[in-house]
Design a protein around this motif. Structure first.
Motif, mmCIF file in Angstrom:
data_model
loop_
_atom_site.group_PDB
_atom_site.id
_atom_site.type_symbol
_atom_site.label_atom_id
_atom_site.label_comp_id
_atom_site.label_asym_id
_atom_site.label_seq_id
_atom_site.Cartn_x
_atom_site.Cartn_y
_atom_site.Cartn_z
ATOM 1 N N GLY A 35 1.234 0.547 -7.189
ATOM 2 C CA GLY A 35 0.544 0.533 -6.098
ATOM 3 C C GLY A 35 0.865 1.593 -5.190
ATOM 4 N N TRP A 36 -0.138 2.040 -4.291
ATOM 5 C CA TRP A 36 0.228 2.999 -3.056
ATOM 6 C C TRP A 36 0.219 2.368 -1.965
ATOM 7 N N TYR A 37 1.264 2.565 -1.171
ATOM 8 C CA TYR A 37 1.416 1.959 0.273
ATOM 9 C C TYR A 37 1.301 2.877 1.409
ATOM 10 N N ARG A 38 1.232 2.587 2.645
ATOM 11 C CA ARG A 38 1.234 3.619 3.550
ATOM 12 C C ARG A 38 1.958 2.880 4.937
ATOM 13 N N LYS A 43 3.673 1.200 12.966
ATOM 14 C CA LYS A 43 3.185 0.151 12.081
ATOM 15 C C LYS A 43 3.873 -0.392 10.994
ATOM 16 N N GLN A 44 3.456 -1.523 10.445
ATOM 17 C CA GLN A 44 4.151 -2.074 8.992
ATOM 18 C C GLN A 44 3.365 -1.316 8.094
ATOM 19 N N ARG A 45 4.407 -1.458 6.993
ATOM 20 C CA ARG A 45 3.863 -0.873 5.513
ATOM 21 C C ARG A 45 2.611 -1.640 5.144
ATOM 22 N N GLU A 46 1.681 -1.014 4.536
ATOM 23 C CA GLU A 46 0.552 -1.851 4.058
ATOM 24 C C GLU A 46 0.137 -1.363 2.618
ATOM 25 N N LEU A 47 -0.313 -2.274 1.972
ATOM 26 C CA LEU A 47 -0.827 -1.936 0.571
ATOM 27 C C LEU A 47 -2.248 -1.264 1.002
ATOM 28 N N GLY A 55 -4.850 -1.811 -15.790
ATOM 29 C CA GLY A 55 -5.666 -0.769 -15.481
ATOM 30 C C GLY A 55 -6.830 -1.333 -14.324
ATOM 31 N N SER A 56 -6.801 -2.327 -14.084
ATOM 32 C CA SER A 56 -7.878 -2.928 -12.858
ATOM 33 C C SER A 56 -7.427 -2.679 -11.605
ATOM 34 N N PRO A 57 -8.224 -1.823 -10.809
ATOM 35 C CA PRO A 57 -7.941 -1.639 -9.285
ATOM 36 C C PRO A 57 -8.354 -2.444 -8.609
ATOM 37 N N ASN A 58 -7.691 -2.551 -7.301
ATOM 38 C CA ASN A 58 -8.012 -3.256 -6.212
ATOM 39 C C ASN A 58 -7.390 -2.487 -5.041
ATOM 40 N N TYR A 59 -8.268 -2.458 -3.856
ATOM 41 C CA TYR A 59 -8.320 -1.695 -2.685
ATOM 42 C C TYR A 59 -8.091 -2.374 -1.531
ATOM 43 N N ALA A 60 -7.465 -1.825 -0.363
ATOM 44 C CA ALA A 60 -7.799 -2.457 0.890
ATOM 45 C C ALA A 60 -9.077 -2.189 1.489
ATOM 46 N N GLY A 61 -9.577 -3.066 2.188
ATOM 47 C CA GLY A 61 -11.222 -2.867 2.719
ATOM 48 C C GLY A 61 -11.188 -1.439 3.603
ATOM 49 N N SER A 62 -10.390 -1.012 3.932
ATOM 50 C CA SER A 62 -10.168 0.217 5.061
ATOM 51 C C SER A 62 -10.518 1.366 4.117
ATOM 52 N N VAL A 92 3.006 7.962 6.133
ATOM 53 C CA VAL A 92 3.532 8.338 5.201
ATOM 54 C C VAL A 92 3.121 7.560 4.127
ATOM 55 N N TYR A 93 2.761 7.967 2.763
ATOM 56 C CA TYR A 93 2.155 7.183 1.569
ATOM 57 C C TYR A 93 3.306 7.252 0.685
ATOM 58 N N TYR A 94 3.606 5.902 0.115
ATOM 59 C CA TYR A 94 4.727 5.506 -0.921
ATOM 60 C C TYR A 94 4.290 4.974 -1.972
ATOM 61 N N CYS A 95 4.545 5.500 -3.288
ATOM 62 C CA CYS A 95 4.215 4.996 -4.566
ATOM 63 C C CYS A 95 5.278 3.920 -4.953
#
Length: 128
Positions: A35-38, A43-47, A55-62, A92-95
């Motif tokens: 996953g990628w977080y930012r 602010k708190q770290r978010e997924l 291989g199935s993806p999921n995304y935050a609504g934003s 800042v984006y985190y893997c």
């Protein structure tokens, strides 16, 4: 030493695109879920996006319909394609990934075991 290393961050204008890459190095056999977080200042770290071991993806609504996460099994990398970037994407984006790692220690019937790792982060700034 097993680690995740992100790259591809930088400064981009609103509406622009960036591609982040996360490479697993060391005695890594495979990447399962990832996953990628930012985290933006104050602010708190978010997924942001995640991909299952299959291989199935999921995304935050934003970020849905703007970001695409991909897992590249042959290269042990995970990428995040970001399009139509907005100032609120600045962070800042985190893997993060579950890596199957070879260990010299034999237990539970195997030398291969799954551990969770974080990358060091890469800055993405969206500004005109």
């Amino acid at each position: 030493q097993v680690q995740l290393v992100e790259s591809g961050g930088g400064l981009v204008q609103p509406g622009g695109s960036l591609r982040l890459s996360c490479a697993a190095s060391g005695t890594v056999f495979s990447i399962n879920a990832a996953g990628w977080y930012r985290q933006a200042p104050g602010k708190q770290r978010e997924l942001v996006a995640a991909v299952t071991s299959g291989g199935s993806p999921n995304y935050a609504g934003s970020v849905k319909d703007r970001f695409t996460i991909s897992k590249h099994n042959t290269k042990n990398t995970v990428s995040l394609e970001m399009n139509n970037l907005r100032p609120e994407d600045t962070a800042v984006y985190y893997c993060n990934a579950d890596l199957v790692v070879y260990s010299a220690t034999y237990y539970n019937g195997s030398y291969f075991h799954e551990y969770n790792y974080w990358g060091q982060g890469t800055q993405v700034t969206v500004s005109s």
